[in-house]
Enzyme design. Sequence first.
Site, PDB file in Angstrom:
ATOM      1  N   GLU A 163       2.966  -1.907   2.953  1.00 28.05           N
ATOM      2  CA  GLU A 163       2.767  -3.251   3.515  1.00 28.05           C
ATOM      3  C   GLU A 163       1.438  -3.417   4.265  1.00 28.05           C
ATOM      4  O   GLU A 163       1.298  -4.315   5.092  1.00 28.05           O
ATOM      5  CB  GLU A 163       3.948  -3.644   4.414  1.00 28.05           C
ATOM      6  CG  GLU A 163       5.261  -3.650   3.654  1.00 28.05           C
ATOM      7  CD  GLU A 163       6.417  -4.315   4.395  1.00 28.05           C
ATOM      8  OE1 GLU A 163       6.249  -4.666   5.574  1.00 28.05           O
ATOM      9  OE2 GLU A 163       7.473  -4.485   3.783  1.00 28.05           O
ATOM     10  N   GLU A 274      12.030  -2.060  -0.972  1.00 27.84           N
ATOM     11  CA  GLU A 274      12.824  -2.472   0.192  1.00 27.84           C
ATOM     12  C   GLU A 274      13.424  -3.824  -0.087  1.00 27.84           C
ATOM     13  O   GLU A 274      12.707  -4.762  -0.446  1.00 27.84           O
ATOM     14  CB  GLU A 274      11.966  -2.634   1.468  1.00 27.84           C
ATOM     15  CG  GLU A 274      11.486  -1.358   2.096  1.00 27.84           C
ATOM     16  CD  GLU A 274      10.646  -1.615   3.351  1.00 27.84           C
ATOM     17  OE1 GLU A 274      10.936  -2.574   4.099  1.00 27.84           O
ATOM     18  OE2 GLU A 274       9.693  -0.843   3.579  1.00 27.84           O
TER      19      GLU A 274
END
Length: 599
Positions: A163, A274
């Site tokens: 991320e 995720e």
Amino acid sequence: MLSSTLVAAFAACFSTAYSQIQGFNYGSTNTDSSAVTLEQFTNDFTTAKALAGTNDAFTSARLYTCIQAGTTNTPSDAFLAAVNTDTSLLLGLWASAGYDTPSGASLLGRLPMVLSDFEEMLTPRSCSQENIDNEIAALTTFLQSSNGAAFAKLILGISVGSEDLYRISPTGIINKSGVGASPDDITNYISQVRAAIASTAASGALVGHVDTWTAWVNGSNDAVITNSDFIGMDAYPYFQNTMTNPIGDGYSLFDAAYEATISAAGSKPVWVTETGWPVSGATSGDAVPSTANAQTYWDQVGCGLLFGKTNTWWYTLQDAYPTTPNPSFGVVGTDLSDTPLYDLSCSGVSTSASTIPAAQATATVGAASVDAGGAGNEGTPSTAAEQASSAPVATSSSADAGTPATATPSPATPAPTTLITTTSVLPAASASGASASGCPASLSGTYEYPHLIVPVDKDSPTTAGGTSYNGTFSSTVSSIFNFDIPEADSGKTCSLVFLLPSENELVTSAFSLSGSGGLDVAQLKSPATEQTSYSTIPAVESDLGGPTSVIAGSEYVIASGSCAAGQTISYEISATGSLALNYFQDSSAAAIGLYVTVC
Ligand SMILES: *[C@@H]1O[C@H](CO)[C@@H](O)[C@H](O)[C@H]1NC(C)=O
Ligand SMILES: *[C@@H]1O[C@H](CO)[C@@H](O)[C@H](O)[C@H]1NC(C)=O
Ligand SMILES: CC(=O)N[C@H]1CO[C@H](CO)[C@@H](O)[C@@H]1O
């Protein structure tokens, strides 16, 4: 030596229950910032496999860092725990540590200073590089240890960063998500990791990157896609709080994010690294955490869309030790136990779309449509250390929130569109009540291109045309197109579309068109092969008709219906009237030819 063969080998092992990898995410620290120990990693991995209802399918661990918490570059205890419990690994290297300028104080010892000292003071030093050096050292140290060979066999992939691109985007910044890294940094680190493992037992491991779906569909990050062997996608409808995001829209929001990422990823495999829905914590927009909602999300997104179909690392097994974070996503609570907080068995969940409310209606997305942010998230951890530990980062939503692909602009030329709606032509496993309106003709969303095109010639009935790049339709020649519809399209709508841009729109393709007439499209009972000739064309399953007049600068939706997921579907196209069309099938630039669009 690893790479795709290994993935295939693993897939085969689990085929009794699920054909792809399932696992959870594991941080390096507990919620009190203490390091997760070897014993804890071992218990976690063992518990994940034994979770009631899951058929022992959760056998993989995704890690955020190679470094044991609290050390400089000692290998993570998760590595040995994985070796001891035969747990496959999606490794991670933490790639965001930002830049620092050496403090004046550290240079004071050099007094009197010379010009170069001042320059050094003003030159940012990459802490991230130092951090990556430590990550690589931890990884290679373990690869060179006596457990190195066993460890290497467990590696499904190596993610360089997590991320990082989200954190430098407007939504990441607004939400104070912490230090990120640029696409240039990430691609640079990817090369460094490839070089570092080249002479180890893990040479050939797939190296890629994990980020939020919003980062993947942002064209400014394309270099990361190009340099990755796989794309890891994080997506959390719970955090998409600037959109309508109650649990009832959880599936459609996730699916839209997933489809958009697949589209942006091109030929690169997309793994879901995720996702999850919190069992407790604050409401986020319309999203309410509860075990009931977490159950719904597990059933619809996990069981209905992901498990067995794509490598998935759910968020998460446990995030509540020793204290419960807000929000908390764990399928077990503070006490590690193989009895989950809710039913993980997928029982009573059919993968047919009819069990998935609202999915059909809103799942389409304009892949390219990430305009400047506006949307965003809350509750994201703010430091790299916290991030590396265990917390999920909000998945941001983009400004085009809620804008389905059907709203994406169609190509420049105003195109007459023939819409022949047939709801049964792309046979579905079940009648799913899919909308009959079909998918967009343009390739702005997900689409399939033919994997085989075979021309057949009436005047040369026993000659096998073999494989061709061209579609050819004339009074004597027709062409057969095979499409392999992926399992992942299960429950979706597919439209068969024919695109013929005008000549001046074409960049990388060309066509010749003469005479006047239309197309006649037949779905065949079985696929063509390279050996198919006019005399051996498979029988017709159904005649779909087609546009009565084909002109350049047009898009034609020939038929729509439920996707024939997991099947190879074959169509023969012939010319009617005096039409003669020969074109080079090409989906780049101005797309031309026959496609199946998916929505
Ligand atoms: C797109 O990516 C670039 C590079 O990572 C970033 O600077 C920019 O802010 C991103 N834009 C959005 C809207 O996320
Ligand atoms: C395929 O189409 C292109 C563009 O019209 C043409 O130049 C080429 O000759 C065609 N090839 C065949 C084998 O028909
Ligand atoms: C914690 C925080 O700042 N959350 C914000 C993230 O961005 C969205 C959209 O800009 C805001 O609505 C949130 O308040």
